[in-house]
Design an enzyme around this catalytic site. Structure first.
Site, PDB file in Angstrom:
ATOM      1  CE  LYS A 100       0.084   6.409  -2.365  1.00 20.29           C
ATOM      2  NZ  LYS A 100      -1.215   6.913  -1.570  1.00 20.29           N
ATOM      3  N   GLY A 147       0.743  -1.311  -0.032  1.00 20.56           N
ATOM      4  CA  GLY A 147      -0.016   0.028   0.095  1.00 20.56           C
ATOM      5  C   GLY A 147       0.680   1.230  -0.177  1.00 20.56           C
ATOM      6  CB  SER A 148      -0.086   4.700   1.113  1.00 20.54           C
ATOM      7  OG  SER A 148      -1.148   4.903   0.707  1.00 20.54           O
ATOM      8  CB  THR A 149       4.630   1.764   3.477  1.00 27.55           C
ATOM      9  OG1 THR A 149       3.960   0.670   2.984  1.00 27.55           O
ATOM     10  CG2 THR A 149       3.844   2.066   4.954  1.00 27.55           C
TER      11      THR A 149
END
Length: 580
Positions: free
Chosen positions: A307, A303-305
């Site tokens: 990014k 997920g967003s980690t």
């Protein structure tokens, strides 16, 4: 006359054959007596020798402060030698009473005409001493070692355990088997032709060589506190499991690795809960699942980690700057797919830094498209994501990623914000550590030193300085951006007054999407300007609120509040309003 001559020839032939046979036998006897005398002497000796192993003490496993995580306890192995037993009924009666074994089972061993029969291993020393005091002919009580874990379940899925033969089965116990195991010794006794020991011959002993001690990077105090925090989160969120990793981003040393629920290392085969009605294979599967180290054995959508990794690649390639602006209407259309932002009303106009702070999917989709498939794969490989980390634990899983030729614009878009592929938690922690430590790839590890029992240093493990994967300038920029995520953005619940914390939250939906199951996570580090510790918290399938910034960031804040002073990371002084 012819008959006499015929008989004479027969006699000569027979005599010659006999002479040749005798010559051959004499030659063979001479060869055996002279050339092979030592060999057959040893064979004869072995027929009169009986060997019993003396188990070597396994090396201890110590934390970075010298606290013992894995030790040995003296136990006994009880055996019987049929040819030496004088009172079989007495032997059966005593062993059945002392060992809690049926007389029928012991009788089979006592009456079996073999060199030695093992009755029971891992008998506590007190019981072994009592049996020895009976002085029963034919009963042998040999001291042995059993692995003992003073902290019970602490770091169970990291340390692993040993089997009945004292050999490592999982975890560090099997990874460092050659260092820890030592060399067994032997007891040699002489017997007569009936197998009865000769009392005048005494015993020969070959002393065992104990294993070496293994010193780890784990700190018991940090491991205990991280486990406590993980168990609180597990209970509060009624989750399936919670994992926490604490490591030094500059060296890759792992200070703590938690996978709750853990299991009791001193009773590793007992499954929590009832096993009634379970088939044998189901029990084996349940044990294997109980022993799994989710931080290295399992993959997940980060997920967003992730990014953090996309942003680092884009900055390094120069396809984005911190001042670039983007538009977020709440979604972005890629090919025929409408991919939404978590904020369905949109973030409007925002800079790249704000896009990271807001964890805005449309921003990262645009950044990913700017990079393109070729560059994305280049950095995926450059950052080490297509390889295993090389952590010193068995069973590390590999990244699951689209093949380059199968990666279209939609796949590129979803990978850019951390979905449609899978990595391990340790891979994420190691890669982000490398991106914020100045740009050097690190190898996550536990093993630090090998020592003798008296503390003498025998050797240290070297992991080398990894390759430069991003420039120092990009690394510094990422630290600045991620500090803003915690101080002003979606990671505010990890903020600690007096400290500069960097970090990133994530919430990913597991497959199948229709199940509405989520994995929540937060990755943080401190101090942001010069990271000394990095932490990753993952909560699998939480009930109720499942956003990483809401439920994982507070867990890491709680951990950091307690461990930063312990690690000597001082709180920065802040001035009050009067400037005093």
């Amino acid at each position: 006359m012819n008959i006499k001559t015929f008989h004479r020839k027969k006699i000569v032939v027979v005599f010659a054959v006999c002479a040749l046979a005798m010559t051959g036998l004499i030659g063979r006897l001479g060869y055996l007596m002279l050339e092979k005398s030592e060999y057959y002497s040893q064979k004869a000796q072995s027929l009169h020798e009986r060997e019993r192993d003396i188990k070597a003490a396994r090396g201890k496993i110590l934390d970075c402060n010298g606290k013992v995580l894995a030790d040995n306890r003296t136990v006994c192995t009880i055996s019987v030698i049929h040819s030496q037993i004088e009172e079989p009924e007495r032997v059966i009666e005593v062993l059945a009473a002392e060992l809690g074994i049926s007389e029928e089972k012991i009788r089979k061993s006592v009456e079996k005409n073999s060199s030695i029969e093992r009755i029971k291993t891992n008998v506590d020393k007190e019981t072994g001493d009592r049996i020895r005091e009976y002085d029963l002919a034919g009963v042998k009580v040999d001291e042995d070692y059993k692995r003992y874990y003073p902290y019970g379940s602490l770091a169970s899925k990291v340390l692993g355990f040993t089997g009945s033969d004292n050999q490592g089965i999982v975890g560090l116990e099997v990874q460092y088997e050659e260092i820890l195991k030592g060399t067994d010794g032997q007891i040699l006794t002489m017997t007569d032709a009936r197998g009865v020991e000769l009392p005048d011959e005494g015993e020969g002993r070959k002393e065992p060589i104990p294993g070496k001690n293994l010193v780890l990077s784990i700190d018991v105090n940090l491991q205990e506190y991280a486990e406590q925090a993980a168990y609180r989160a597990l209970e509060q969120k009624q989750a399936d499991s919670v994992s926490v990793i604490l490591m030094r981003p500059k060296t890759g040393e792992i200070l703590a690795m938690v996978n709750v629920p853990e299991f009791d290392l001193n009773d590793p085969f007992t499954i929590s809960g009832s096993t009634d009605g379970m088939m044998e294979q189901e029990i084996l599967d349940a044990r294997n699942q109980m022993w799994r180290n989710g931080c290295i054995n399992d993959t997940y959508e980060p997920g967003s980690t992730f990014k953090i990794i996309t942003a680092s690649a884009a900055l390094e390639e120069g396809v984005v700057t911190t001042a670039d602006t983007f538009q977020c209407p709440g979604f972005k259309i890629v090919d025929d797919r409408r991919i939404r932002c978590h904020k369905t009303t949109g973030h409007g106009t925002e800079t790249f830094v704000q896009g990271v702070m807001n964890s805005c999917n449309p921003v990262f989709i645009e950044v990913g498209l700017r990079l393109g498939v070729d560059n994305f794969y280049k950095y995926f490989e450059q950052f080490g994501l297509l390889e295993k980390t090389g952590i010193d634990l068995p069973g590390e899983a590999a990244t699951i990623m689209h093949k380059k030729e199968n990666m279209g614009q939609v796949e590129l878009a979803t990978v850019s914000f951390g979905q449609s592929f899978q990595i391990t938690p340790i891979q994420l922690a190691a890669t982000v550590s490398s991106l914020i430590n100045g740009g050097h790839r690190v190898t996550p590890h536990f093993g630090v030193e090998i020592r003798e029992d008296d503390g003498t240093l025998l050797g240290t493990f070297s992991y080398g300085e990894g390759r430069q994967i991003v420039s120092a300038e990009v690394s510094e920029t990422m630290r600045m951006i991620l500090e803003k995520v915690v101080s002003e953005g979606g990671g505010k619940k990890a903020y600690i007054e007096g400290y500069h914390i960097g970090g990133k939250t994530a919430t990913s939906e597991t497959l199948p999407r229709s199940a509405n199951q989520y994995i929540s996570s937060f990755l943080g580090f401190a101090p942001a300007e010069d990271p000394q510790v990095l932490g990753l918290c993952i909560i699998n399938h939480p009930q109720g609120v499942y956003y990483g910034g809401t439920i994982c960031a507070p867990v890491m804040r709680d951990i950091f509040e307690n461990i930063l002073p312990y690690l000597g990371i001082e709180e920065e002084e802040t001035q009050n309003d009067s400037g005093l």
